[in-house]
Design an enzyme around this catalytic site. Structure first.
Site: not given
Length: 394
Positions: A123, A210, A239
């Site tokens: 993702f 990532d 985040k």
């Protein structure tokens, strides 16, 4: 727009690892806003930094120098052992920057149609490019045609990666999450990551990690790759970098760090003073409060508390963990556990249908961690006992 299915609760304030609703009820946060509030809620240093910066200057523009952005950039690249950083607003944007960087680097090497290898189960975001890179057909449905330029391989399958190398001369990069999050917390095999890095080096490809979810102290080091001895050419994060204030970052070293030139990429808000004030406070807190060092023992405590308290041991298919990225895969779909846990005062998540995902804040106390594990076990046992038909158990 109707893009979410929110649970029937609203929070008015938070403190540490707790959130409170309008009636004053406390909920133990086992999710951190999906790996965002690593420092918990209302962290004093972050709150003070945001308040002070908001009273001075929120935003100007990247057409001017931003001293705070430069200081935070220097601190972040130093922590990451990278050379340069591009600031954005989110993980998806950080990954967009990485994809553009890899393509531009390839074009500068003479590849007209560069390909990026991505992994099944990955993702990388919901923008069109990052959605195209994501290995989840369910969330891609209805948004075609997706972008070309991505080749897929199963995770941990070095043979598949080597076969792609033989069959595709235009590969420019390999992009992966060293710990897959949305697919159910899957730390990739270290041997696979090491071999992938060697393949990239031999072929002249860029290796992109990532770490939007796994970065910023969550796995026991600032970035996960720093504990496994594999260094990417590019790493992305977001985040928890702002502990709730939107900020993303694409960091690069070596040739990749020299690829962008003025006009190649940009962002209106990326790296503005407010976001960088929050990020600076996060970096200082992680460096000075010993929080990274707590993630491994705290994760072990939560898992062991759950294991020891769970009656229905046979219901668990697998435990997976990297610091405070924790996945408990059950043998049945268990999305209903989110609501059951909330009723018991716990905030959790279920991803990939049957994996309970825990992403607690790094500031959670041992007592709270033990409570999280034990109460979650009770919730799972009660849910299984009350389920009339759970299907096969193997």
């Amino acid at each position: 727009m109707n893009t979410y299915s929110p649970l029937p609760v609203s929070f008015t304030h938070g403190r540490g690892a707790e959130l409170f609703n309008g009636e004053g009820r406390s909920f133990l946060d086992g999710l951190s806003g999906i790996a965002v509030t690593n420092l918990g809620h209302s962290h004093p240093r972050v709150t003070a930094a945001i308040t002070e910066q908001a009273s001075a200057l929120l935003h100007c523009s990247n057409i001017y120098r931003i001293d705070l952005q430069e200081r935070v950039g220097e601190a972040l690249t130093r922590r990451a052992a990278m050379d340069r950083v591009f600031f954005s607003n989110s993980g998806a944007e950080a990954n967009e920057a990485a994809i553009k960087l890899a393509r531009l680097h390839a074009h500068q090497r003479g590849l007209e149609k560069p390909q990026i290898v991505v992994l099944e189960g990955a993702f990388h975001g919901r923008t069109l490019a990052t959605l195209s890179a994501t290995g989840n057909s369910k969330i891609q449905q209805g948004f075609g045609p997706l972008l070309d330029g991505f080749l897929r391989a199963p995770r941990n399958d070095l043979g598949a990666l080597q076969q792609l190398a033989e069959d595709n001369p235009d590969i420019a990069a390999v992009m992966l999450e060293p710990v897959q999050g949305e697919s159910g917390i899957h730390p990739l095999d270290v041997a696979y990551l090491s071999a992938a890095a060697e393949l990239c080096k031999a072929r002249g490809w860029l290796l992109i990690f990532d770490e939007v979810q796994s970065g910023n102290g969550r796995t026991g080091s600032y970035f996960y790759y720093q504990q496994i001895g594999v260094s990417p050419d590019i790493v992305t994060t977001a985040k928890a970098l702002g502990n709730g204030v939107p900020i993303g970052a694409c960091l690069a070293r070596g040739e990749a760090a020299q690829t962008f030139a003025p006009g190649h990429h940009g962002s209106t808000y990326g790296g503005n003073p407010l976001a960088c004030a929050a990020a600076g406070a996060v970096l200082e807190s992680l460096a000075g409060e010993g929080l990274q060092e707590r993630t491994l023992p705290l994760g072990q405590l939560i898992e062991s508390s759950f294991r020891d308290a769970l009656v229905h041991q046979e219901a668990v298919a697998e435990y997976r963990r990297a610091g405070l990225m924790m996945g408990i895969e059950l043998k049945h779909d268990c999305a209903a556990l989110v609501g059951e846990a909330m009723n018991a005062g716990l905030l959790i998540n279920v991803t990939a249908g049957r994996t309970v995902r825990l992403l607690p804040p790094l500031v959670m106390t041992d007592e709270q961690g033990q409570h999280l594990g034990q109460t979650l076990a009770s919730v799972v046992d009660q849910w299984l006992s009350n389920s009339a038909n759970r299907g096969p158990t193997a």
